[in-house]
Design a protein around this motif. Structure first.
Motif, PDB file in Angstrom:
ATOM      1  N   UNK B 124       0.831  -1.208   0.000  1.00  0.00           N
ATOM      2  CA  UNK B 124       0.000   0.000   0.000  1.00  0.00           C
ATOM      3  C   UNK B 124       0.862   1.252   0.000  1.00  0.00           C
ATOM      4  N   UNK B 127       2.184   1.858  -3.406  1.00  0.00           N
ATOM      5  CA  UNK B 127       1.161   2.426  -4.304  1.00  0.00           C
ATOM      6  C   UNK B 127       0.957   3.910  -4.008  1.00  0.00           C
ATOM      7  N   UNK B 128       0.884   4.258  -2.712  1.00  0.00           N
ATOM      8  CA  UNK B 128       0.683   5.666  -2.343  1.00  0.00           C
ATOM      9  C   UNK B 128       1.815   6.533  -2.889  1.00  0.00           C
ATOM     10  N   UNK B 131       1.373   6.984  -6.576  1.00  0.00           N
ATOM     11  CA  UNK B 131       0.264   7.906  -6.843  1.00  0.00           C
ATOM     12  C   UNK B 131       0.737   9.344  -6.637  1.00  0.00           C
ATOM     13  N   UNK B 132       1.456   9.576  -5.523  1.00  0.00           N
ATOM     14  CA  UNK B 132       1.946  10.928  -5.243  1.00  0.00           C
ATOM     15  C   UNK B 132       2.943  11.381  -6.314  1.00  0.00           C
ATOM     16  N   UNK B 181      -0.897  10.932 -16.286  1.00  0.00           N
ATOM     17  CA  UNK B 181      -0.986   9.943 -15.208  1.00  0.00           C
ATOM     18  C   UNK B 181      -0.865   8.536 -15.780  1.00  0.00           C
ATOM     19  N   UNK B 182      -1.510   8.335 -16.930  1.00  0.00           N
ATOM     20  CA  UNK B 182      -1.489   7.023 -17.553  1.00  0.00           C
ATOM     21  C   UNK B 182      -0.070   6.643 -17.960  1.00  0.00           C
ATOM     22  N   UNK B 185       1.967   5.968 -14.584  1.00  0.00           N
ATOM     23  CA  UNK B 185       1.540   4.792 -13.836  1.00  0.00           C
ATOM     24  C   UNK B 185       1.465   3.543 -14.710  1.00  0.00           C
ATOM     25  N   UNK B 188       1.593   0.155 -13.212  1.00  0.00           N
ATOM     26  CA  UNK B 188       0.596  -0.274 -12.235  1.00  0.00           C
ATOM     27  C   UNK B 188      -0.739  -0.433 -12.920  1.00  0.00           C
ATOM     28  N   UNK B 189      -1.195  -1.644 -13.062  1.00  0.00           N
ATOM     29  CA  UNK B 189      -2.487  -1.849 -13.709  1.00  0.00           C
ATOM     30  C   UNK B 189      -3.352  -2.690 -12.787  1.00  0.00           C
ATOM     31  N   UNK B 190      -4.261  -2.011 -12.071  1.00  0.00           N
ATOM     32  CA  UNK B 190      -5.162  -2.761 -11.214  1.00  0.00           C
ATOM     33  C   UNK B 190      -6.559  -2.707 -11.802  1.00  0.00           C
ATOM     34  N   UNK B 192     -10.290  -2.031 -12.462  1.00  0.00           N
ATOM     35  CA  UNK B 192     -11.182  -0.970 -12.023  1.00  0.00           C
ATOM     36  C   UNK B 192     -12.315  -1.616 -11.244  1.00  0.00           C
TER      37      UNK B 192
END
Lengths: 282, 205
Positions: B124, B127-128, B131-132, B181-182, B185, B188-190, B192
């Motif tokens: 986690x 991931x954070x 994202x940041x 963003x795409x 990231x 990282x493919x989670x 939806x």
């Protein structure tokens, strides 16, 4: 290809469910028949899936309970500072302490002192503004060395500003015609519109994006911020099709709010000074 | 609601601290979390949100009641954030240090994750961080538009009103933000899971 570009622009609306019924049909029909767009749309949805996982901090009960108290302390403190500042300004404007001194200076000397203090204040403020502007646009010490290998990028940014400035000056100075119907009648139904072709705007936007990447790599933050503000204005020019007058007014407001014409002038002058200076390595 | 807010604003403009306190209590969480979404740090969020309320207190007489108090406060928050980015050329080094240390430096975040199992907690955190980092790639306006759309559930019109730009430009900025963003990231493919605009608004209020 053109359709794919349009669909790409609709993807944000589509993913948030903001398309009209017709828009949804057009969008879905294209996604069903274009594997590339379908893939791009899928990537966007998955990206948002990741962004959804951003966690919010859970602030404690104590944090919320005392929030207002901390705010009030700041507010009281800032009010005290403001009132101190106001008292200081009043005492500067009135050089004589009437409660203490019983000696009255002649009126001409009092006036002279006031003029001297006012002039000093103006010079001080002007020096402060000059220092602020120079610090805002001053490059890092390593900037000259870093950009020695790419001497043309500063020229490219200045050239970009030269291309955009005439358009922005027109918008900044635009005032609606007093005799709109007369003017329109004399000009084949056209009002005094300040227009720039779509292809010209696209070219400027592309240029802007490329330059942003270059200046970001050179860590020239002031130039990057300036280009970002300019980009917002260029986007307004690109998007403002349906309401030309509203767009014109909005662009004028943005030009004033960002003070963009002044900042571009300052940037170009500093570039020129660095180019002409014998000490620069550019 | 409108009359209630207008009455509060009128009292606060006359120096009634109780009325001002009511405004703060009603809106502090919304404004704090918007500030957190924009700045990425709880400390900066508190500073920014308090600055917003101080600005609001000083200019409460300008609140006309055309929009809600929270919309007005949102606008102040967004402009204050953009001002900070403009003036401070928001310290990129400081942010990089914070990202390098990971979110372990934010005790509040640690608190909220303390009960998870270590492996999930580490994942986690990772991931954070990503994202940041992805959000840092956006320009201040792109970030603001994305945050307001995705985390705050604001419409294009509401965002345009806060930023003083047209909905067309909001869409352009949003499109650019998503593309950036795409790209960042990409690794990282989670899947939806139940994403909807309404969920965005509810989850982050």
């Amino acid at each position: 290809m053109k359709q794919c570009k349009k669909i790409n622009q609709l993807m944000a609306d589509a993913v948030y469910g903001d398309l009209s019924e017709t828009g949804k049909r057009v969008f879905q029909d294209h996604i069903d028949t274009c594997p590339q767009c379908a893939q791009d749309y899928d990537k966007i949805k998955k990206t948002l899936g990741v962004m959804e996982q951003r966690e919010r901090p859970e602030m404690s009960t104590g944090f919320w309970d005392n929030y207002y108290q901390r705010l009030e302390e700041k507010l009281d403190h800032s009010e005290k500072l403001e009132s101190k500042e106001r008292r200081k300004q009043l005492s500067v404007a009135q050089p004589h302490d009437f409660t203490v001194s019983t000696v009255h200076e002649p009126p001409s000397k009092r006036r002279w002192l006031t003029y001297v203090l006012a002039t000093a204040a103006v010079l001080f403020v002007a020096a402060g503004i000059a220092l602020y502007m120079s610090s805002m646009y001053e490059e890092d010490e390593g900037f000259a060395a870093a950009t020695a290998a790419i001497p043309s990028y500063n020229t490219a940014v200045s050239d970009h500003f030269d291309s955009v400035q005439p358009v922005l000056v027109d918008y900044a100075n635009y005032t609606p015609s007093q005799n709109k119907p007369v003017y329109a009648a004399q000009n084949g139904g056209e009002d005094e519109l300040v227009t720039i072709g779509k292809s010209a705007i696209k070219k400027l936007l592309l240029e802007n994006q490329m330059l942003k990447r270059v200046v970001a790599k050179q860590k020239n933050i002031p130039a990057k911020q300036l280009l970002e503000e300019l980009e917002v204005i260029l986007l307004e020019l690109e998007n403002g099709g349906d309401d030309p007058r509203g767009t014109r007014q909005l662009i004028k407001e943005l030009i004033d709010e960002y003070d963009i014409l002044f900042k571009m002038d300052v940037y170009k002058k500093k570039r020129k000074q660095k180019t002409l200076s014998p000490t620069t390595s550019l | 609601m409108k009359e209630y807010e207008q009455r509060l604003a009128l009292l606060a403009s006359r120096g009634d601290r109780d009325a001002f306190r009511k405004i703060v209590e009603d809106n502090k969480k919304k404004i704090f979390y918007l500030a957190y979404d924009l700045t990425g740090s709880t400390q900066d969020a508190e500073d920014l949100s308090q600055e917003v309320f101080i600005k609001a207190y000083r200019s409460i007489d300008k609140f006309r009641g055309d929009a809600s108090l929270s919309s007005w406060l949102y606008r102040i928050t967004v402009n204050a954030f953009l001002d900070i980015k403009r003036k401070k050329s928001y310290n990129a080094e400081k942010q990089q240090d914070a990202l390098d240390e990971g979110l372990a430096s934010d005790p509040v975040f640690e608190q909220s994750s303390a009960n998870r199992d270590p492996e999930k907690h580490a994942e986690s955190k990772q991931i954070q961080m990503h994202i940041d980092q992805a959000l840092e790639h956006l320009s201040p306006r792109e970030r603001t538009v994305f945050i307001m759309r995705h985390y705050q559930g604001q419409s294009g019109k509401e965002i345009g009103a806060s930023l003083g730009i047209s909905t067309g430009t909001v869409k352009s900025l949003m499109s650019r933000a998503l593309n950036k963003l795409q790209k960042v990231l990409g690794s990282y493919r989670h899947p939806l899971s139940g994403f909807a605009r309404a969920a965005g608004k509810e989850a982050y209020q």
